[in-house]
Design a protein around this motif. Structure first.
Motif, PDB file in Angstrom:
ATOM      1  N   SER A 209      48.679  37.970  41.854  1.00 42.23           N
ATOM      2  CA  SER A 209      48.728  39.273  41.191  1.00 42.23           C
ATOM      3  C   SER A 209      49.660  39.235  39.984  1.00 42.23           C
ATOM      4  N   ARG A 210      50.802  38.576  40.159  1.00 40.82           N
ATOM      5  CA  ARG A 210      51.735  38.446  39.038  1.00 40.82           C
ATOM      6  C   ARG A 210      51.124  37.605  37.920  1.00 40.82           C
ATOM      7  N   ASP A 214      50.313  38.975  34.151  1.00 39.58           N
ATOM      8  CA  ASP A 214      50.878  38.342  32.958  1.00 39.58           C
ATOM      9  C   ASP A 214      49.785  37.814  32.039  1.00 39.58           C
ATOM     10  N   TYR A 215      48.777  37.192  32.642  1.00 33.98           N
ATOM     11  CA  TYR A 215      47.711  36.620  31.827  1.00 33.98           C
ATOM     12  C   TYR A 215      46.880  37.729  31.175  1.00 33.98           C
ATOM     13  N   SER A 216      46.655  38.822  31.896  1.00 36.95           N
ATOM     14  CA  SER A 216      45.920  39.952  31.326  1.00 36.95           C
ATOM     15  C   SER A 216      46.675  40.534  30.138  1.00 36.95           C
ATOM     16  N   SER A 217      48.003  40.640  30.258  1.00 39.04           N
ATOM     17  CA  SER A 217      48.807  41.153  29.156  1.00 39.04           C
ATOM     18  C   SER A 217      48.730  40.225  27.954  1.00 39.04           C
ATOM     19  N   GLN A 218      48.733  38.909  28.235  1.00 38.16           N
ATOM     20  CA  GLN A 218      48.609  37.934  27.148  1.00 38.16           C
ATOM     21  C   GLN A 218      47.256  38.082  26.450  1.00 38.16           C
ATOM     22  N   LEU A 219      46.201  38.195  27.239  1.00 37.93           N
ATOM     23  CA  LEU A 219      44.868  38.355  26.659  1.00 37.93           C
ATOM     24  C   LEU A 219      44.760  39.666  25.887  1.00 37.93           C
ATOM     25  N   PHE A 308      60.501  45.763  35.933  1.00 40.46           N
ATOM     26  CA  PHE A 308      60.848  44.851  37.023  1.00 40.46           C
ATOM     27  C   PHE A 308      59.712  44.723  38.037  1.00 40.46           C
ATOM     28  N   MET A 309      59.056  45.842  38.350  1.00 35.16           N
ATOM     29  CA  MET A 309      57.993  45.847  39.343  1.00 35.16           C
ATOM     30  C   MET A 309      56.629  45.490  38.749  1.00 35.16           C
ATOM     31  N   ASP A 310      56.579  45.283  37.432  1.00 37.36           N
ATOM     32  CA  ASP A 310      55.328  44.951  36.752  1.00 37.36           C
ATOM     33  C   ASP A 310      54.289  46.051  36.934  1.00 37.36           C
ATOM     34  N   TRP A 311      54.745  47.283  36.878  1.00 41.29           N
ATOM     35  CA  TRP A 311      53.843  48.437  36.914  1.00 41.29           C
ATOM     36  C   TRP A 311      53.452  48.777  35.485  1.00 41.29           C
ATOM     37  N   LYS A 312      52.195  48.630  35.180  1.00 41.63           N
ATOM     38  CA  LYS A 312      51.734  48.892  33.826  1.00 41.63           C
ATOM     39  C   LYS A 312      51.434  50.376  33.642  1.00 41.63           C
ATOM     40  N   VAL A 313      51.757  50.877  32.477  1.00 37.50           N
ATOM     41  CA  VAL A 313      51.521  52.279  32.147  1.00 37.50           C
ATOM     42  C   VAL A 313      50.137  52.404  31.529  1.00 37.50           C
ATOM     43  N   THR A 314      49.335  53.311  32.057  1.00 36.76           N
ATOM     44  CA  THR A 314      48.001  53.568  31.533  1.00 36.76           C
ATOM     45  C   THR A 314      48.019  54.861  30.726  1.00 36.76           C
TER      46      THR A 314
END
Length: 876
Positions: A209-210, A214-219, A308-314
C-alpha cells in the motif's frame, strides 16, 4: 468526577504553561517536518465505491481489451475547412509534435486510417496496403464524404458530422509496475475483507500500500508535467485551430490543481477573514494573535499527521483546512468571550484566576461541543465512498486536536500576560441578541407554528431529492474540463464510456456415447461472466447444439469446413489473428447481424452517441461488398485485414477465444435529460427482451456503471449518516443534560436547519453528490454546539431567580454574543468555498453557510421559545 478531572487539568496544565508551550512547539516542528509527505489525490479510484465488485470486473475487462490511459485533443480549424491540404498539413505537424511527448506511445488521428470509400476499394486491396488522407492524389471531397457519411467507423468518432472538427488520440505507455502493485494491493485487501489475511500478508499489504501510494504520487507528478508539455505544444498551434484537451489523465491533473488552489485560497481567505473579524469584534491584538496561533497549530499538526499516515487529500476533503480554522476559531471565541465577561465582572482579578475560571466554565460545554461535532463528521465513515470515509476520519482526528490545542495553547499563551483594562459593558451585539430575546418572548406561538410549517415544507422538498447529476456540471463553464467534455459530447460522439459485454451461451454437456458417461471437468469461470465447460471436452464443437443460429443441420460450421487434414485447409499458414476470427463464436454472418441490430438499437437511444463493436467493421465490409457476406467471404476478410488494422478493429471488441464481444458506447454526459440508472436498466432489460439473450450473457461495465453505482449509494449513505448522527447526538445530550425533554428540545434547531437545506435542494432540483451528502451530518454536528453552550449557560443562570424569561434575556446578553460571533465566522468561512472551481464544493459552502444561519436564528429564537414554554428541569 468532572471536578477531579478539572483539578488534574489545573495541576498539570495551568501550573506549567511554559512546559506545555514547549511540548506544543516540539510537536509542531515534527508535524512541519512530516508535512513534506503531504499528498493530493484526484485519481478515478477516488470517485468509486469502496469494495465495489463492479470495479474488479471493470479492471478485468480493461485488461482483456486494452485499458491504457489516453488523452484526446480536439481540433477545429479557424477560417478554413478541415478537408483542405494546408489544414491537414497543419494537423500532421501537430501530430508529429505530440508524438515527441514523454511516454506517449502513439498519436492516432484521421490521417492514419485507411480510406475505403474515397474511392471504394476491394477486400483484396487491404492486404497490399491502403490509401490515407496524406496521399497527394487523395480526393479530399470524397474523403470528407466518407468521414461524415459513408464510413460508420469514422463518423462522429474521428470527424464531426459537420466535417469541421476532428480529434487526435494520444495513447500513453502502459505502466506494468503500477498494474502489478494495484493487483497485489487488491488481492490482499480482498483477503482482509474476507478475514483470511495472515500476519505476514498484513505486513505485506502495508508495504504494498505504501509502495503503491508513493508510486501513484510519482506517476501523478509525471502526468502533470506531461499535461503541461502537451498544452505547451497545443499553444503553438492555436493560431490556426481551436484546440481542447480531454481525457482522464487531464481531468485528474486539473483536479489536483483545483485541490491545491482550494487549499491555498480557502486557507488564506479564511485566515484573512478571521484576522479582520477578530480585530473588529475584540479590538485588542492579543485576541487576534492568541486565537490565530491556536488555529495555526491545529492545521499544522493535522497536516503533519496526514503526511505521516500517507492520507491523501481529495477534492472532497480539500476544505479540511478551512473547516479546522473555522471550528478551532469557534472554540477560541467562546473562550475569549467568557474570559472577557469574567474580566468585566471582576476587573481586579488576577490573570491566573481569570484563566482558571474561564477553563472551569467552558471546558464541559466545549468538550461536548467538539464531541457532538465529531459525531457529525464520524458519521461519514459509514459511507461506502472512500473519499467521504477519509474526510470523516480526517475531521474526527482534526477536531480532537483542535480541542486539545485550544485548552493547552490558549491558557499557556495568556498566563504570562497581564489582564489589562476590563472591557466595557455595552455594545451593539448585545443589543442585537437581546432584540432576538424580545421577539422570542412576544412571538412564541408564531415562532413555533413557523417552525412546523418549515419542517412540513422541508419534508415535501426532501421527497423530491434525486442523486442524478452530470459529471460535466461539477466544473465551471470556463474550465477546460467543461469545455473539452462539451466539445466531445456535441461533436465527437460523447464522453462517458459504457461497455456492454455479451458472452456466448454456455456450451452444452458432452453427449453420452457407447452407453458410457463422458467425463467432463468442472465448469470454469473466467471471471467475466462467461461460465463455460472445458472447451476441449470430447464431442464439443465449440458452438453447441442449442445454437439459435443453427438451421437444422445445415450450419456449415458444425464441422470443420476446411477438412480434417492440413492439406485441405486453405488457411494452413494463417496467422494467429486470422485463426482467432475464423474460430470465433461471434464471427458468423448471422451473429454479426444480431450485433448490428443491437448497435442500431443503442444508437436510437437519445442519451447515446458513438457505438462501436466488431459488427461496425462488418457493416463496412457489407458496404464494400455491396451486400451481406457469405461465410467464405467472411473468412477471406479475416485473411485480408492487416495486423495493424486488426489491432484497432478486432482486438478491442472480441476476446481471444471469440466467445465474448464488447460493444463500446459513448454516453452524452451533457444531455440534460440523462438519468444513468434508468438508462442502464433500460439497456439491460431491452437486450434480454428484444434480442433473446440470457441474463448471464449480458454485463454492463465502464465508467458509466461505476459512477452510477456511486450515485445510487448516496441515498443509502445519507440515510445511514443521518440515523447515526441523530442517535449518537441524542445519547450524548441525554448524558449531558440528564433529561429527555431537554435533549429533545436541544435537537430541534439542528434538525430544522438540516431539514431546511435538504428540502431546499429538493425544491430547486439540486441533486445529492459527493459533497452535499455530508452537509446534513456536519450541520447537525456543528449547529448543536451553540445549543449546548446556550443550555449550559441557561442552567448556570436559572438558579439566580428561577425565572425562565429573565434567564433567557441574561443568556442572550452573554452567551448569545459568543453564539453570534462564532456563527458569523462559520457562515463566512463556509461562504468562502463558493469561489472554488469545483461546483460541488461551491454548493457545499453555500448550503452549509445557509444551514448555519438557520441554526443561529433557531438557537436564538426557537430554542428559547421551547425552553420558556415547556420549562423543563435542567440537571447539567
Amino acid at each position: 468526577m468532572t471536578h477531579r478531572l478539572f483539578l488534574s487539568y489545573c495541576r498539570v496544565v495551568l501550573r506549567h504553561p511554559l512546559f506545555w508551550l514547549l511540548i506544543v512547539a516540539l510537536l509542531s516542528a515534527t508535524a512541519a517536518w512530516q508535512a513534506r509527505h503531504f499528498k493530493l489525490d484526484a485519481s478515478a479510484d477516488s470517485l468509486v465505491l469502496e469494495n465495489d465488485q463492479a470495479l474488479q470486473y471493470y479492471r478485468g475487462i480493461a485488461k482483456r481489451y486494452g485499458g491504457s490511459d489516453f488523452l484526446v485533443v480536439t481540433y477545429t480549424p479557424k477560417d478554413r475547412p478541415l478537408f483542405q491540404r494546408d489544414t491537414l498539413e497543419h494537423l500532421s505537424r501537430l501530430q508529429d509534435s505530440l508524438k515527441k511527448v514523454d511516454r506517449v506511445a502513439s498519436v492516432y488521428s484521421m490521417l492514419d486510417v485507411p480510406l475505403l470509400f474515397s474511392p471504394q476499394v476491394e477486400f483484396t486491396d487491404l492486404a497490399s496496403g491502403y490509401r490515407t488522407l496524406l496521399e497527394p492524389d487523395t480526393d479530399l471531397a470524397l474523403a470528407k464524404q466518407e468521414f461524415t457519411e459513408e464510413n460508420p467507423l469514422y463518423q462522429d468518432l474521428l470527424v464531426s458530422r459537420d466535417g469541421n472538427t476532428t480529434a487526435l488520440l494520444l495513447t500513453l505507455e502502459d505502466d506494468q509496475h503500477y498494474r502489478d502493485l494495484l493487483a497485489q494491493r487488491t488481492e490482499l485487501r480482498e483477503k482482509r475483507r474476507e478475514g483470511t489475511l495472515s500476519a505476514e500478508e498484513e505486513k505485506r499489504l502495508e508495504t504494498v500500500s505504501r509502495e503503491f501510494s508513493d508510486y501513484s504520487s510519482q506517476l501523478q507528478a509525471e502526468s502533470t508535467q506531461r499535461i503541461e508539455q502537451v498544452r505547451g505544444i497545443m499553444d503553438q498551434y492555436r493560431d490556426q485551430a481551436g484546440l481542447f484537451l480531454g481525457g482522464v489523465p487531464m481531468i485528474a491533473s486539473d483536479m489536483v490543481s483545483f485541490i491545491r488552489a482550494d487549499l491555498e485560497i480557502f486557507g488564506i481567505g479564511v485566515l484573512v477573514f478571521l484576522i479582520l473579524a477578530l480585530f473588529l469584534i475584540f479590538r485588542r491584538p492579543r485576541w487576534v494573535v492568541v486565537p490565530l496561533i491556536c488555529c495555526g497549530l491545529t492545521v499544522l499538526l493535522v497536516t503533519g499527521w496526514l503526511g505521516f499516515m500517507d492520507w491523501k487529500v481529495t477534492v472532497i476533503s480539500s476544505n479540511y483546512i478551512s473547516l479546522l480554522l473555522i471550528i478551532t476559531m469557534s472554540i477560541a471565541i467562546h473562550l475569549t468571550v467568557r474570559y472577557r465577561e469574567l474580566h468585566e465582572e471582576n476587573p481586579s482579578a488576577t490573570q491566573a484566576w481569570l484563566v482558571r475560571e474561564t477553563a472551569a466554565h467552558m471546558m464541559r460545554p466545549c468538550v461536548y461541543m467538539i464531541l457532538t461535532t465529531i459525531v457529525g463528521f464520524s458519521s461519514l465513515v459509514i459511507s461506502d465512498i472512500r473519499p467521504v470515509i477519509d474526510f470523516g476520519w480526517m475531521m474526527t482526528i482534526g477536531l480532537a486536536v483542535a480541542l486539545v490545542v485550544c485548552f493547552l495553547a490558549f491558557p499557556a499563551l495568556l498566563l504570562p500576560l497581564q489582564p489589562g483594562t476590563a472591557p466595557g459593558g455595552g455594545d451593539l451585539t448585545r443589543k442585537l441578541t437581546l432584540g432576538f430575546a424580545n421577539i422570542t418572548e412576544k412571538s412564541r406561538l408564531p415562532l413555533l407554528l413557523a417552525a412546523l410549517v418549515i419542517i412540513a415544507l422541508a419534508v415535501w422538498g426532501m421527497s423530491r431529492l434525486t442523486v442524478e447529476n452530470r459529471f460535466i456540471d461539477y466544473f465551471q463553464k470556463d474550465t477546460e474540463i467543461h469545455q473539452g467534455m462539451l466539445q466531445i459530447d456535441r461533436k465527437l460522439g460523447g464522453t462517458t464510456p459504457l461497455d456492454i459485454i455479451i458472452d456466448a451461451p454456455p456450451r452444452p454437456e458432452p453427449k453420452v456415447q457407447n452407453n458410457q458417461t463422458a467425463s467432463s471437468g468442472p465448469a470454469s469461470d473466467d471471471g467475466f461472466g462467461a461460465v463455460d465447460e472445458d472447451p476441449f471436452a470430447a464431442g464439443s464443437d465449440g458452438f453447441g447444439a442449442g445454437d439459435p443460429f443453427a438451421d437444422d443441420n445445415t450450419d456449415p460450421f458444425s464441422a470443420d469446413p476446411f477438412g480434417a487434414d492440413d492439406g485441405g485447409d486453405p488457411f494452413k499458414q494463417a496467422s494467429a489473428g486470422e485463426r482467432r476470427l475464423r474460430d470465433a463464436y461471434w464471427y458468423t454472418p448471422q451473429r454479426l447481424g444480431q450485433l448490428i441490430e443491437i448497435e442500431e438499437y443503442l444508437k436510437s437511444l437519445p442519451e447515446t452517441g458513438k457505438v462501436l463493436s466488431i459488427a461496425t467493421t462488418y457493416q463496412v465490409a457489407e458496404k464494400l461488398n455491396g451486400g451481406p457476406l457469405s461465410y467464405m467471404q467472411l473468412m477471406l476478410l479475416a485473411s485480408f485485414i492487416p495486423d495493424d488494422l486488426r489491432s484497432q478493429l478486432v482486438n478491442p471488441y472480441m476476446s481471444e477465444d471469440g466467445r465474448q464481444v464488447r460493444i463500446s458506447v459513448r454516453v452524452i454526459d451533457s444531455d440534460k435529460n440523462l438519468n444513468r440508472d434508468d438508462l442502464l436498466k433500460k439497456i439491460r432489460g431491452d437486450l434480454l427482451e428484444k434480442f433473446d439473450l440470457q441474463p448471464g450473457q449480458v454485463n454492463l461495465t465502464g465508467a458509466m456503471v461505476l459512477y452510477n453505482n456511486m450515485l445510487q449509494s448516496l441515498f443509502d449513505s445519507q440515510i445511514k449518516t443521518l440515523g447515526y448522527v441523530f442517535v449518537a447526538i441524542m445519547v450524548m445530550l441525554l448524558l449531558l443534560f440528564r433529561s429527555l425533554p431537554v435533549a429533545l428540545i436541544s435537537m430541534v434547531p439542528s434538525l430544522v436547519s438540516a431539514a431546511l437545506v435538504l428540502g431546499l435542494m429538493g425544491w430547486i432540483g439540486l441533486p445529492l453528490d459527493l459533497m452535499t451528502i455530508t452537509i446534513t451530518a456536519i450541520t447537525i454536528g456543528i449547529a448543536v454546539d451553540d445549543t449546548i453552550h446556550y443550555i449550559h449557560r441557561f442552567h448556570e443562570e436559572l438558579p439566580k431567580d428561577n425565572d425562565y424569561v429573565a434567564t433567557m434575556y441574561r443568556c442572550h446578553g452573554s452567551i448569545g454574543k459568543a453564539m453570534y460571533y462564532t456563527s458569523l465566522v462559520i457562515i463566512a468561512g463556509f461562504s468562502i468555498l463558493a469561489i472554488s472551481n469545483f461546483n460541488p464544493t461551491v454548493y457545499f459552502g453555500l448550503l452549509t453557510g445557509l444551514a448555519m444561519l438557520v441554526a443561529l436564528l433557531s438557537n436564538l429564537t426557537l430554542l428559547p421559545a421551547l425552553l420558556i414554554s415547556v420549562k423543563p428541569k435542567l440537571r447539567v
